[in-house]
Design an enzyme around this catalytic site. Structure first.
Site, PDB file in Angstrom:
ATOM      1  CG  PHE A  67      -0.252   0.257   2.541  1.00 25.49           C
ATOM      2  CD1 PHE A  67       0.103   1.537   2.950  1.00 25.49           C
ATOM      3  CD2 PHE A  67       0.030  -0.805   3.399  1.00 25.49           C
ATOM      4  CE1 PHE A  67       0.742   1.751   4.166  1.00 25.49           C
ATOM      5  CE2 PHE A  67       0.657  -0.594   4.619  1.00 25.49           C
ATOM      6  CZ  PHE A  67       1.017   0.686   5.005  1.00 25.49           C
ATOM      7  CE  LYS A 106      -3.282  -8.552  -3.818  1.00 23.09           C
ATOM      8  NZ  LYS A 106      -3.827  -7.602  -2.758  1.00 23.09           N
ATOM      9  CD  GLU A 158      -5.890  -5.635   0.671  1.00 21.32           C
ATOM     10  OE1 GLU A 158      -5.738  -6.008   1.857  1.00 21.32           O
ATOM     11  OE2 GLU A 158      -5.058  -5.857  -0.238  1.00 21.32           O
ATOM     12  CB  SER A 160       5.267  -7.403   6.327  1.00 19.95           C
ATOM     13  OG  SER A 160       4.472  -8.550   6.099  1.00 19.95           O
ATOM     14  CB  CYS A 184      10.678  -0.949   3.003  1.00 18.22           C
ATOM     15  SG  CYS A 184      11.277  -0.679   1.318  1.00 18.22           S
TER      16      CYS A 184
END
Length: 500
Positions: free
Chosen positions: A150, A174, A177, A227, A282
């Protein structure tokens, strides 16, 4: 009427058929503004089938055809960068300038893909034996997939699909969301640039969609950023299904500040690297390691700068930091600050009570600064992914390196010093994949590869750069012997003299 984000399959919008939708909120208000369709197994299969069908022609297309489309795509990206940034701000919450910076970094990889011809050059050795030549070539894999986080809904996909399709693969994305709209707009721009239907597809969803991509027999490779626990799962599951995998995980990036450093420059760097994009990246610096007696002065300088950061809605031009992505994430980040004192840390700045007038339901958190943090504290051990900076104290350079190398993460790190010898030792001794010397966030430019060590990367390839090209292609060696035309059978005249 609530906006609905659907899938992008075969070059057009595909309305969600599963009946399952997820909420997308405006982080500045907390309001649900959009619903995103979650893909069923059958919808993922349809996207993979479209990509597989498209690969038949795209995998054999010329480099000139691929790069000409990517050049047009780049022009459209440049033209529409404000629109993409506005979508990112609306769904992620980051300020508009940060969103524009994200698009700019994604454009770097599109630039690299436009020049892919150089990276795809093969090798040739002639006369390795009498009349024998050996050539090495690289060919596309087929259908490849990307699963993205995200925090960079445009940049991280662009770290993947431009190189993948430039190498001749077809792609199924993908995206997260939580902020899905930018991915669909990228698909629309690719179509406008002339990309054939099915070469790039987008399916939204949750674990159902992810697991289907990981197990689908027609998906040859999977790229992931997220993650560490999920990266480990992606790598294990996709590898067990025979796929090539690059899975980039979490981080706990340290900045070592030596006594000879320019403390004003170090404080500026620490504030921008820790609190930029609300710490949701990150490559954020989340731990500053102060060496020797400079700790008190460094913390004072960091505090002075941090207190001046203007926090507000991302679409407010005066805002320097926006809200966090969801309320759940906001509360989790706050818990590290609330529990820090009990674990032995000194709470210098506590941002957990911050709110914005008129936007009280937004996912707000202020700047937090923790000093003298023990290495056993959760605020140090975990990747917080929010605007929380921990300062640790050590006596010597060697202690600082040992502390950093003891971390299970090895994504990025930095050293601030005026001593070239110390910097050289650091870059050789530190156990991390990306190192900055007086640079707080050492994210490589597009033609170098991005990736960490240890629990920050699962798989053998870093992302983009030369590693990206190698990941999205496989090598083939061709050994050739042709008879000399002069040795043709009697009666066959090829015009070559026979007296050589």
């Amino acid at each position: 009427m609530t906006k609905i984000v659907n899938h992008w399959i075969g070059g057009k919008t595909a309305e969600g058929a599963s009946g399952t939708y997820g909420p997308v909120t405006d982080p500045a208000t907390g309001e649900v503004t959009t619903k995103v369709a979650f893909a069923s197994v059958e919808e993922v299969d349809a996207a993979v089938a479209a990509a597989k069908d498209a690969f038949t022609a795209w995998g054999r297309s010329s480099l000139a055809q691929r790069t000409s489309i990517l050049f047009r795509f780049r022009a459209l990206l440049d033209e529409r960068r404000d629109d993409i940034a506005a979508l990112i701000t609306a769904e992620h919450g980051k300020v508009h300038s940060d969103a524009l910076g994200e698009v700019a970094r994604g454009l770097e990889i599109v630039d690299l893909a436009c020049g892919i011809s150089v990276q795809l050059k093969g090798e040739l050795s002639t006369q390795v034996a009498s009349g024998v030549d050996v050539a090495a070539i690289r060919q596309p894999l087929g259908v490849v997939a990307g699963i993205t986080p995200f925090n960079f809904p445009a940049m991280v996909p662009m770290w993947m699909f431009p190189l993948a399709i430039a190498c001749g693969n077809t792609f199924v994305l993908k995206p997260s969301e939580k902020d899905p709209s930018a991915a669909v707009l990228l698909g629309e721009l690719l179509a406008e640039a002339g990309l054939p239907d099915g070469v790039f597809n987008v399916v939204h969803g949750d674990k159902v969609a992810v697991d289907r991509l990981l197990e689908h027999p027609d998906v040859k490779a999977v790229s992931f950023v997220g993650s560490t626990p999920i990266a480990r799962y992606i790598h294990t599951t996709a590898s067990a299904n025979g796929k090539r995998v690059q899975a980039l995980g979490g981080a706990k990036n340290h900045m070592l500040v030596l006594p000879d450093a320019d403390l004003d420059a170090a404080a500026d760097a620490a504030v921008s690297a820790a609190y930029g994009s609300a710490g949701e990246r990150c490559m954020a610096i989340s731990a500053v390691v102060a060496v020797g007696s400079i700790g008190d002065e460094l913390v004072r300088k960091i505090r002075e700068r941090a207190e001046k950061i203007k926090i507000g809605p991302g679409n407010d031009p005066t805002s320097e930091m926006g809200p966090l992505i969801t309320k759940v994430h906001r509360d989790k980040v706050a818990s590290y600050v609330s529990g820090a004192a009990d674990e032995g840390a000194e709470v210098v700045l506590d941002g957990t009570g911050y709110t914005v007038d008129g936007h009280e339901n937004g996912h707000w958190i202020g700047i937090s600064l923790l000093d003298k943090v023990p290495t056993g504290a959760k605020a140090y051990q975990d990747e917080i992914f929010g605007p929380v900076l921990s300062v640790l104290r050590v006596d010597t350079y060697e202690d600082g390196v040992a502390l950093i190398n003891a971390s299970p993460f090895g994504n990025g790190t930095a050293i601030f010093t005026r001593d070239g010898g110390a910097a050289r030792r650091f870059q050789l001794e530190i156990e991390a994949g990306m190192v900055g010397v007086n640079v707080p966030i050492p994210v490589p430019v597009g033609y170098h590869s991005f990736g960490g060590w240890k629990d920050s990367l699962f798989g053998d390839h870093h992302i983009y750069g030369n590693d990206g090209t190698h990941f999205y292609t496989r090598g083939k060696v061709v050994t050739t012997r042709w008879p000399d035309p002069a040795d043709a059978p009697a009666g066959v005249d090829l015009g070559f003299p026979r007296n050589h």
